[in-house]
Design an enzyme around this catalytic site. Structure first.
Site, short mmCIF file in Angstrom:
data_model
loop_
_atom_site.label_atom_id
_atom_site.label_comp_id
_atom_site.label_asym_id
_atom_site.label_seq_id
_atom_site.Cartn_x
_atom_site.Cartn_y
_atom_site.Cartn_z
N GLU A 174 -7.85 -7.44 5.51
CA GLU A 174 -6.97 -8.51 5.00
C GLU A 174 -6.25 -9.20 6.15
O GLU A 174 -6.06 -10.43 6.11
CB GLU A 174 -6.00 -7.91 3.99
CG GLU A 174 -6.68 -7.53 2.68
CD GLU A 174 -5.99 -6.41 1.93
OE1 GLU A 174 -4.77 -6.20 2.13
OE2 GLU A 174 -6.67 -5.74 1.13
N TYR A 197 0.83 -1.21 0.00
CA TYR A 197 0.00 0.00 0.00
C TYR A 197 0.86 1.26 0.00
O TYR A 197 0.46 2.30 -0.52
CB TYR A 197 -0.95 -0.01 1.19
CG TYR A 197 -2.10 -0.97 1.01
CD1 TYR A 197 -3.26 -0.58 0.34
CD2 TYR A 197 -2.03 -2.28 1.48
CE1 TYR A 197 -4.31 -1.46 0.15
CE2 TYR A 197 -3.07 -3.17 1.29
CZ TYR A 197 -4.20 -2.76 0.62
OH TYR A 197 -5.24 -3.64 0.43
#
Length: 398
Positions: A140, A98
């Site tokens: 996640e 990310y």
């Protein structure tokens, strides 16, 4: 929740960012893959990149997330985040990635919007990004913990123990863990990622629904052969069909996916088209094994009976249920097929009971048509559940 100051800035700039989000996504991916070619080679679907579907899905999801933060600040788009998180978990996405995305996405925003990206604008959209990324990272992490795997290490080696040619273009591969350990549990409707090394050395990944029930001693994936024709589209399915035989080994992820059979106390409708029947077969087999007694409507559309993969199982499992009926539509039916079920699926011919929960899988136009009809019949939007093969352009647009 977005801060008050950032909310005002995002609301004011959303039209400009929304108008440019397609260009931003396009430039983002070009920057990302220039800096990290291994991501295109071994993580991202090259077919979706070539078609532009992945760029449109990214653009739509960011715009949808920002819009919801501004328009409904007291709620979070958990449906969208959960769907994306399941896909990411099946790929082994890690929190560090990310940061990589952030770097290249915000460079693309600055390049496309230029002087319009003031420090205040940059800070507001940075907040949007990290709210979305933070939600995904947390989701996640929960998914990885549930499976007992580490982020980035979701893969196990499986052995192909059987192969069944369902139609000229569809094959079922029966699999078991190569190390002899038990197959991980899953819920009917979920999928696995298959990572396959191709001739050029890349390790491309595709998702395939598990077409067997959780109670089966083996796991099955049923794969349609998408003709690649020299493009990245279909390159994994082509290799599976032309090279993989019993005795070969494949790398599979843990099972993921948020289209899961639930609400067994309600009337059920399982609607599919084409290869979208695969999660429905898993659901039907599970219902049959449980001796499910509630009403189930099974709907499927295909080009012809010979193109209908798992057709015999589709009909047999429906017949095993106490209160179920199968409705199959074919564009090119065989002699004797009911005239009213010739052509495309038409739910006007199917009784939709009050309180129905519907599960859909197939091409986007098919699912749009079915969903529209279900809503007209009084089915709540929250009770229509679906799976999309490829980038979720429907959800991103919603």
């Amino acid at each position: 929740m977005l801060s008050e100051r950032s909310t005002a800035t995002v609301r004011a700039t959303l039209p400009a960012v929304g108008a440019a989000i397609g260009d931003i996504a396009d430039l983002f991916y070009r920057k990302l893959f220039a800096a990290h070619p291994e991501l295109l080679r071994d993580l991202f679907n090259r077919g979706n990149q070539a078609s532009g579907d992945q760029r449109r899905a990214l653009a739509g999801s960011i715009a949808a997330f920002a819009s919801q933060l501004v328009e409904r600040p007291d709620t979070r788009p958990d449906v969208m985040l959960n769907r994306i998180a399941n896909k990411h978990a099946s790929l082994g996405v890690t929190p560090a990635q990310y940061e990589v995305v952030h770097t290249h996405l915000f460079a693309a925003i600055a390049d496309v919007l230029g002087d319009a990206v003031t420090p205040e604008v940059a800070a507001a959209w940075d907040e949007v990004y990290w709210l979305m990324a933070g939600g995904l990272i947390a989701a996640e992490a929960r998914l990885y913990a549930q499976r007992g795997v580490v982020a980035g290490d979701v893969w196990r080696t499986w052995e192909v123990v059987g192969r069944v040619e369902e139609t000229p273009d569809v094959a079922t591969f029966r699999l078991r863990p190569a190390d002899g350990s038990p197959a991980p549990a899953f819920r009917p409707g979920q999928y696995v990622s298959v990572q396959l090394e191709l001739a050029d050395g890349s390790r491309q990944i595709r998702q395939y629904s598990l077409s067997s029930s959780p109670g089966s001693p083996l796991r099955s994936i049923t794969v349609k052969h998408v003709r690649a024709d020299g493009t990245p589209d279909g390159e994994v399915s082509q290799r599976l069909h032309t090279h993989v035989r019993p005795g070969d080994r494949l790398r599979l992820s843990a099972p993921y996916g948020d289209l899961v059979l639930d609400h067994l106390d309600a009337p059920l409708l399982l609607a599919s088209a084409g290869i979208g029947c695969t999660p429905m077969l898993s659901m039907l087999e599970h219902l049959a094994e449980r001796g499910h007694r509630g009403p189930v409507s099974v709907v499927h559309g295909d080009r012809s009976p010979s193109d209908h993969a798992l057709r015999a199982d589709h009909a047999r499992l429906t017949a095993e249920l106490e209160d179920a009926a199968a409705h199959f539509w074919y564009e090119r039916p065989e002699p004797g097929h009911p005239a009213e079920r010739t052509g495309r699926v038409d739910l006007a011919a199917v009784t939709v009971l009050p309180g129905t929960h519907a599960y859909l899988c197939g091409p986007l136009p098919f699912m749009r048509d079915v969903r529209t009809r279900l809503l007209a019949e009084g089915v709540r939007p929250a009770d229509v559940h679906y799976e999309v093969f490829g980038p979720d352009l429907w959800l991103a647009a919603g």
